[in-house]
Design a protein around this motif. Structure first.
Motif, mmCIF file in Angstrom:
data_model
loop_
_atom_site.group_PDB
_atom_site.id
_atom_site.type_symbol
_atom_site.label_atom_id
_atom_site.label_comp_id
_atom_site.label_asym_id
_atom_site.label_seq_id
_atom_site.Cartn_x
_atom_site.Cartn_y
_atom_site.Cartn_z
ATOM 1 N N VAL A 1 5.342 3.204 -2.103
ATOM 2 C CA VAL A 1 4.532 2.019 -1.823
ATOM 3 C C VAL A 1 5.369 1.055 -0.985
ATOM 4 C CG1 VAL A 1 3.338 0.034 -2.830
ATOM 5 C CG2 VAL A 1 3.189 2.289 -3.939
ATOM 6 N N ARG B 1 6.645 10.494 0.462
ATOM 7 C CA ARG B 1 7.158 10.436 -0.906
ATOM 8 C C ARG B 1 8.676 10.441 -0.826
ATOM 9 N NH1 ARG B 1 5.358 15.364 -4.627
ATOM 10 N NH2 ARG B 1 6.905 16.461 -3.368
ATOM 11 N N ASP C 1 -1.638 12.580 -5.413
ATOM 12 C CA ASP C 1 -2.452 11.478 -4.906
ATOM 13 C C ASP C 1 -1.580 10.277 -4.556
ATOM 14 O OD1 ASP C 1 -1.817 10.110 -7.196
ATOM 15 O OD2 ASP C 1 -3.680 10.664 -8.229
ATOM 16 N N ALA C 2 -2.255 9.196 -4.209
ATOM 17 C CA ALA C 2 -1.535 8.028 -3.704
ATOM 18 C C ALA C 2 -0.503 7.517 -4.684
ATOM 19 C CB ALA C 2 -2.531 6.926 -3.347
ATOM 20 N N SER C 3 -0.713 7.747 -5.950
ATOM 21 C CA SER C 3 0.223 7.212 -6.940
ATOM 22 C C SER C 3 1.575 7.921 -6.879
ATOM 23 C CB SER C 3 -0.371 7.312 -8.346
ATOM 24 O OG SER C 3 -0.505 8.677 -8.694
ATOM 25 N N ASP C 4 1.631 9.060 -6.202
ATOM 26 C CA ASP C 4 2.913 9.754 -6.043
ATOM 27 C C ASP C 4 3.692 9.236 -4.844
ATOM 28 O OD1 ASP C 4 2.541 11.639 -8.162
ATOM 29 O OD2 ASP C 4 0.999 12.551 -6.881
ATOM 30 N N GLN D 1 0.833 -1.209 0.000
ATOM 31 C CA GLN D 1 0.000 0.000 0.000
ATOM 32 C C GLN D 1 0.866 1.257 0.000
ATOM 33 O OE1 GLN D 1 -3.397 -0.092 -0.223
ATOM 34 N NE2 GLN D 1 -3.057 -2.315 -0.419
ATOM 35 N N PRO D 2 0.370 2.327 -0.633
ATOM 36 C CA PRO D 2 1.072 3.600 -0.524
ATOM 37 C C PRO D 2 1.061 4.063 0.937
ATOM 38 C CG PRO D 2 -0.897 3.802 -1.923
ATOM 39 C CD PRO D 2 -0.854 2.392 -1.440
#
Lengths: 666, 338
Positions: free
Chosen positions: B268, B246, B262-265, B233-234
Motif C-alpha cells: 500500500v 508485493r 487480492d489487493a490486501s496482499d 491505495q494498494p
C-alpha cells in the motif's frame, strides 16, 4: 588587592615614543590572545597601534615544532604609526622553536625574553636545534632575559585549583604580565576580559589572574630588568575610538551599507582563510536583518548571492584567491545580468592552497581579468583595517549606481591586523540611494553628461510604446533598471546569453554583441566619475613617485616620510621609530624629491593617474606580488615603472622600501 | 491585460519569445502543461520566478511570462536558494536537466534538497546531452553509444529519485512529458508543496536519444510498464488492473491478482511515510524487470530553510530589538580622545 598598588613601579622609568613587541610560541600557547590583549590595552592607553598576527595554517601542529610556531607583533606609539614595525624591540619566545623561527625579527641588541624551562633536551630536539642557544653564546648580541616561566607560572597558580595541564596553559598570562610591567600597561582591561571570558570557570579565571599578576611582579623584582618604559598617548584626532581588525571593519561596513541603502544584507560564503571571520562576525548580527548563508561551495556562495541580488537584496560574497577562482564563472554571470553584487577577496599567498594565513597581493590580475569574455568590473582595495569600513560603503554605492558587480580586495595582513578606529558619526553617513521601477521612489537623480557607448539605441525603461517593460534600458550612467520580482507588470527574464540592448531578449546579432560588450565596458569606465582623483603627498613633480595600493599604504607612507626626514626635506616629522627601529639612514640626496600616492581604485584608475605618473622621472610600485599593478600601469600609460615585488608571506618592511628609494635617488 | 478582471489563462503565461526547441521535443509538452497549471495554482504571475541552468530544458524560463533567471550550468538550485531566502514571498521553480542537475550541478541539487529550500525542481530526464549535441549523460544506460561514447558508455547511471530521496527531499515525484493529464496533476501537487520538491520528468529528445522512454510514453504499453501511485491505495497496474506490486522481503515483485491473491496482499503506497525506505524501493523499480513508478512517491512536511533563516532574524529582533548601527560600531572597549 588594589591593582593600583600592584602597579606602583619602583624602578626607574624611561619614556619612549614607540615600541614593537612580538609574542612567539606554540599554536596552543595563546600568543594571539596575548598580542590582542596588549593591543587593546595599548589602544585604551591612548597609543596608536598597528598589529601583525603571524600564524601557521595548521590548527595544532605537533607541539614544540617549527611548524607550529605562532606569532603576534604589536607596534604601539605616542605618534601616528602606519605599520606594525619591521624588526622588533622585544621578542618573547616561549620555546626553542619559537626562538629559531623569530630571532630574525629581533633587532640588534634587542630584548629577548625566553622561557628557559622550555629549553630542555626535548624542546631543543623538537625545534631541531643542535646546541642550546641560551648557552652557546649565539645570543650574545641581545639582551636576554631568562625566565623560568613554566615553573613560575605553575607555582603561581597552584592555589587556583587547576590541574597541571591548565596551569601550564596560563604561561601566556605570565608573559603578558611581564610585558605589561615593562611598559607600564594597565592590567585592568585584561583582568576585565578574563573575568568575563571565564565567568563560568572560576578556577581558570583565578589562575589566569594570578599568572598575569605574577608576571608583573616578576618584572618588578627581577634584577635582569633594571628599568621600565612608558609610551605616552598619541595625539590622535579627537573622537571616540575602538580597536578593530580589517575583517571586523568589513563586516561593520557591510551592515552599514545595507542600512544606508535600506536593503536586507545577504552574505553567501564558504569557509576559507583568511575571509571566514567576516562570516563569523556577520552571523552574530541577525537583528540587523543579516542573512548569512554558509553555502555548499564557493560557486553556490556567489550564485546564491546573485539570486539574492535579483530578489532585491544587498548581496555579498567573499573568499580568498582559490575561492575567487571558483567564483569566476559566476562573476561573469553577474556582469551579464548587470546586477549589483559585492565580491570581497581577502588575498593570501598563492597559487593554489599556497600560504593560507599569509598576506600577498597576487590576485589583482585575477579579479581584473579572470573571467571569460570581455568582463570588466570595478575593483577597489582596502588600504588598512579601518579603511575596510569605508571601502565597502563606496563599493556598494558604485555597484548600485552602475548596476554591476564590484570587487573589494583586502589581504591577510589587512584582515587580521588591528588599529584604532575613530568611530564615524552614524547620522552623518551619506545614504545610498537605490530605486526600483514600479516601486515608490522613482528614478535616482541623473548625473552630469557622461560618455556613452557608440551606437546605443537604448531608451528609458518605460519607453517605446507597446513593447512593455525594457529590462536592459539605460539611464545616464548606462545602468539598467533594477526591477524586482513581485512587481506587477514588469515580468522579465534575465539570462547568461547575450542580451539585446533595451529589451534584454536573447540576441546573437554581431552588431548588438559588439555594442553590448562596449557598453558594459563603458559603464564600468564611467565609475571614474564616481571616484576622486589620485592625491599626492610630497612634491607635485620631481624625481620619484612611490605608488602603493591596498595594504602596502602604511609601509610606503612611512618609508617616504623617513627618507624625506633623513634627507632633511620637506616634512620634518621624521623618526625612524624609537628603540632604533629606524632606517639605515638616507643620505642627503634629493631632499624632498620623493612623493607618495596611494591607489584605492584599481579599476577604473582615477582620471588623473596618467598625468600624475608623467610628472615624475621615476615611479616605484611596491606590491606583494611580482609586479601586477606595474604591469597594468605600463600597459595603460606606457610609463616605465619600477616594480618592487616581494612574496615572502609577510608585509613589506619599511626598510625594504626605503632601501630601494635611496638607491633610486642616488 | 487586466488579470484581475477575468480568470487568467494558459495564454497569459506565454511570453512573446519564439520557442527554439527542436520540433517534436518533449519540452513542448511540459511547457504546455506548465502554462495550463499556472493559472490554477493561485499565484500571481509577478510572484513566480523560474530559475534554470544550462541545457535545452534551461531555456524554459524565456518562454513564460513570469520573472525568470537563465543562469549558468548546474547552479540554478543555488541561485534559487539565495532568491528564496531573501524573498520567501515568491514561488520559485527550478528547471533543469539530467546533465545540469546531476552532473555539473549535483552538489547544489543535493544541498538544496537536504536544506528543504522551498523550491520546486523540475528535472527533465532525457538520458542525453542535447544542447551540446549528443554526449552521454549521468542517466544514460550502460553501453549507450553516443558521440562521446562510440564504443558504448561504461558509466553506471544515476537514478535521479534515489538522489532526491537520499538527499532528504520532502517531495519526490515522477511523470512523463506526454502523459499530459498525469504530468499536470503532478505539477499541481509540486506547486502546492511547501519545501524542496523534485519532479523527474521522462522527456524524449527526438534528435539525440529518440525513444529512450518509449515504453513509458506509448499509451498501449504504459499501462503495463508504469504504475501510477495513489496515496493510501494498494499498488495495482495493468490495462485490466489485474496486477500488483508485493514485497518479497525487501524486494518488490509483480503478482497477478486473482487465484487467491487480492489487493490486501499488495504493497500500500504511503507518500507520507516518515522514512523514505519504501519510496526508495518504488523509485528503483526499473523497466523491463518491473513497471516503473510514476506519481508522488514522497510528500512529507519539514520546516523549510528559507522560513528558518527568516525566523531566526525575527526571533533575534524580538529578543534583542532591531539593531542600531551606532551600537554595532561601538561594540567592545572604546575610549575618547580630546
Amino acid at each position: 588587592m588594589s591593582d593600583n598598588a600592584l602597579q606602583a613601579a619602583t624602578k626607574p622609568i624611561e619614556e619612549l615614543d614607540s615600541v614593537v613587541v612580538r609574542f612567539a610560541g606554540d599554536s596552543g600557547d595563546g600568543m594571539q590572545l596575548a598580542g590582542t590583549q596588549l593591543t587593546n590595552t595599548s589602544a585604551l592607553a591612548g597609543n596608536d597601534v598597528a598589529t601583525f598576527p603571524d600564524f601557521p595554517a595548521e590548527i595544532r601542529a605537533p607541539k614544540g615544532t617549527l611548524a607550529g610556531v605562532s606569532g603576534f607583533q604589536v607596534h604601539f606609539a605616542s605618534r601616528d604609526i602606519y605599520t606594525p614595525g619591521d624588526l622588533v624591540d622585544v621578542l618573547v619566545a616561549m620555546n626553542p622553536a619559537a626562538l629559531s623561527e623569530n630571532l630574525r625579527f629581533l633587532q640588534p641588541h634587542g630584548t629577548l625574553i625566553v622561557d628557559e624551562d622550555a629549553f630542555d633536551a626535548r624542546g631543543l630536539k623538537l625545534a631541531r636545534v643542535e646546541s642550546n642557544p641560551l648557552e652557546d653564546g649565539s645570543l650574545d648580541e641581545y639582551q636576554v632575559i631568562r625566565v623560568p616561566l613554566t615553573s613560575l607560572t605553575r607555582e603561581a597558580v597552584e592555589g587556583a585549583g587547576v590541574g597541571r595541564k591548565l596551569a601550564t596553559r596560563c604561561r601566556n598570562f605570565f608573559a603578558m604580565g611581564l610585558i605589561y610591567w615593562l611598559y607600564g600597561r594597565d592590567l585592568e582591561p585584561t583582568l576585565r576580559w578574563v573575568r568575563h571570558r571565564f565567568r563560568d570557570r572560576p578556577e581558570v579565571r583565578d589562575a589566569d589572574v594570578e599568572a598575569l599578576r605574577t608576571g608583573w611582579n616578576f618584572g618588578e623584582t627581577t634584577e635582569a630588568l633594571a628599568r621600565s618604559y612608558r609610551v605616552p598617548p598619541a595625539a590622535l584626532e579627537p573622537g571616540e575610538y575602538r580597536n578593530i581588525t580589517g575583517n571586523q571593519a568589513l563586516a561593520c561596513g557591510l551592515i552599514a551599507a545595507a542600512e544606508l541603502s535600506g536593503k536586507q544584507l545577504f552574505y553567501g560564503s564558504y569557509p576559507i582563510t583568511p575571509a571566514s571571520d567576516i562570516l563569523h562576525e556577520l552571523a552574530r548580527h541577525k537583528r540587523f536583518g543579516v542573512r548569512t548563508f554558509q553555502a555548499e561551495d564557493e560557486i553556490a556562495a556567489v550564485t546564491s548571492a546573485i539570486g539574492a541580488a535579483y530578489g532585491g537584496a544587498m548581496a555579498v560574497t567573499a573568499s580568498s584567491g582559490p575561492g575567487i577562482a571558483l567564483k569566476t564563472e559566476a562573476m561573469g554571470l553577474a556582469v551579464m545580468f548587470e546586477l549589483p553584487l559585492l565580491v570581497l577577496s581577502v588575498q593570501r599567498g598563492g597559487p593554489s592552497t599556497g600560504l593560507p594565513t599569509k598576506p600577498e597581493q597576487s590576485d589583482l590580475l585575477q579579479v581584473m581579468f579572470g573571467r571569460s569574455g570581455e568582463a570588466p568590473l570595478p575593483v577597489l582595495a582596502a588600504s588598512g583595517p579601518t579603511d575596510c569600513f569605508d571601502v565597502v560603503l563606496e563599493a556598494w554605492r558604485i555597484a548600485t549606481r552602475l548596476m554591476t558587480p564590484v570587487v573589494v580586495l583586502s589581504d591577510a595582513f589587512v584582515a587580521n591586523g588591528a588599529e584604532p578606529w575613530r568611530l564615524p558619526d552614524v547620522a552623518g553617513l551619506e545614504p545610498i540611494e537605490v530605486s526600483h521601477p514600479g516601486a515608490s521612489g522613482g528614478q535616482p537623480a541623473l548625473p552630469p553628461s557622461l560618455p556613452r557607448a557608440s551606437g546605443g539605441k537604448a531608451g528609458g525603461a518605460a519607453s517605446s510604446a507597446g513593447t512593455g517593460f525594457r529590462p536592459y534600458a539605460r539611464d545616464e550612467w548606462l545602468a539598467r533598471p533594477w526591477a524586482l520580482p513581485g512587481t506587477p507588470g514588469l515580468m522579465h527574464r534575465i539570462g547568461s546569453l547575450e542580451k539585446q540592448d533595451g529589451t534584454g531578449n536573447v540576441s546573437y546579432d554581431p552588431d548588438n554583441h559588439e555594442h553590448m560588450v562596449k557598453l558594459r565596458a563603458q559603464k564600468v569606465a564611467n565609475a571614474v566619475n564616481l571616484i576622486p582623483d589620485l592625491e599626492v603627498t610630497g612634491p607635485e613633480s620631481g624625481k620619484l613617485l612611490v605608488l602603493s595600493w591596498g595594504g602596502t599604504l602604511g609601509v610606503c607612507r612611512e618609508a617616504v616620510e623617513r627618507v624625506r626626514a633623513a634627507g632633511g626635506g620637506a616634512h620634518g616629522n621624521g623618526t625612524g621609530g624609537a628603540h632604533g627601529n629606524g632606517t639605515g639612514g638616507a643620505h642627503g640626496n634629493g631632499t624632498g624629491a620623493v612623493a607618495h600616492a596611494h591607489l584605492r581604485h584599481l579599476n577604473p584608475l582615477p582620471a588623473n593617474t596618467g598625468a600624475v605618473l608623467a610628472r615624475y622621472e621615476r615611479v616605484l610600485v611596491p606590491e606583494l606580488n611580482l609586479g601586477q599593478l606595474a604591469l597594468l600601469l605600463r600597459a595603460r600609460y606606457l610609463v616605465d615603472v619600477v616594480s618592487l615585488g616581494k612574496v615572502r608571506g609577510r608585509p613589506f618592511w619599511v626598510k625594504d622600501v626605503t632601501g630601494v628609494i635611496e638607491e633610486m635617488l642616488a | 491585460m487586466n488579470a484581475k478582471a477575468r480568470k487568467p489563462t494558459a495564454g497569459d503565461f506565454a511570453s512573446d519569445q519564439e520557442i527554439r526547441w527542436c520540433p517534436g521535443c518533449g519540452d513542448f509538452s511540459i511547457l504546455a502543461q506548465m502554462k495550463k497549471v499556472l493559472p490554477e495554482i493561485g499565484v500571481a504571475p509577478e510572484n513566480l520566478v523560474f530559475v534554470s541552468g544550462i541545457g535545452c530544458s534551461s531555456r524554459f524560463p524565456y518562454y513564460l511570462n513570469t520573472y525568470g533567471v537563465h543562469g549558468i550550468h548546474g547552479r540554478a538550485p543555488a541561485i534559487a536558494t539565495g532568491l528564496k531566502t531573501v524573498r520567501p514571498d515568491l514561488q520559485v521553480w527550478v528547471v533543469t536537466g539530467d546533465g545540469d542537475a546531476l552532473s555539473i550541478g549535483g552538489n547544489h541539487l543535493m544541498h538544496a534538497m537536504r536544506r528543504n529550500v522551498d523550491i520546486k525542481i523540475l528535472l527533465f530526464n532525457n538520458r542525453i546531452y542535447g544542447l551540446t549535441k549528443g554526449q552521454y549523460s549521468p542517466t544514460s544506460l550502460p553501453g549507450h553509444v553516443t558521440r562521446s561514447t562510440p564504443y558504448g558508455s561504461v558509466d553506471a547511471p544515476l537514478h535521479p529519485l534515489s538522489i532526491a530521496l537520499g538527499s532528504e527531499a520532502t517531495f519526490v515525484a515522477r511523470s512523463v512529458d506526454t502523459h499530459t493529464k498525469h504530468l499536470g496533476a503532478v505539477l499541481r501537487r509540486a506547486a502546492a508543496h511547501r519545501g524542496a520538491a523534485l519532479v523527474e520528468i521522462y522527456q524524449n529528445c527526438n534528435v539525440y536519444n529518440d525513444g529512450a522512454f518509449e515504453y513509458a510514453k506509448d499509451v498501449k504499453l504504459r499501462s503495463d510498464t508504469l504504475v501510477e501511485l495513489e496515496h493510501g491505495q494498494p499498488i495495482v497496474f495493468g490495462a485490466k488492473r489485474d496486477k500488483g506490486i508485493r514485497l518479497n522481503g525487501l524486494a518488490p515483485e509483480v503478482v497477478p491478482l486473482g487465484n487467491g491473491t487480492d489487493a490486501s496482499d499488495l504493497l500500500v503506497h504511503d507518500e507520507t511515510a516518515a522514512e523514505p525506505t519504501l519510496a526508495t524501493v518504488l523509485a528503483r523499480m526499473r523497466h523491463p524487470a518491473l513497471p516503473e513508478a510514476i506519481g508522488v512517491l514522497r510528500a512529507v512536511e519539514r520546516p523549510t530553510f528559507d522560513a528558518l533563516v527568516n525566523e531566526q532574524v525575527e526571533a533575534a529582533r524580538a529578543r534583542e530589538g532591531k539593531g542600531e548601527l551606532a551600537d554595532l560600531l561601538r561594540a567592545g572597549d572604546t575610549w575618547t580622545v580630546g
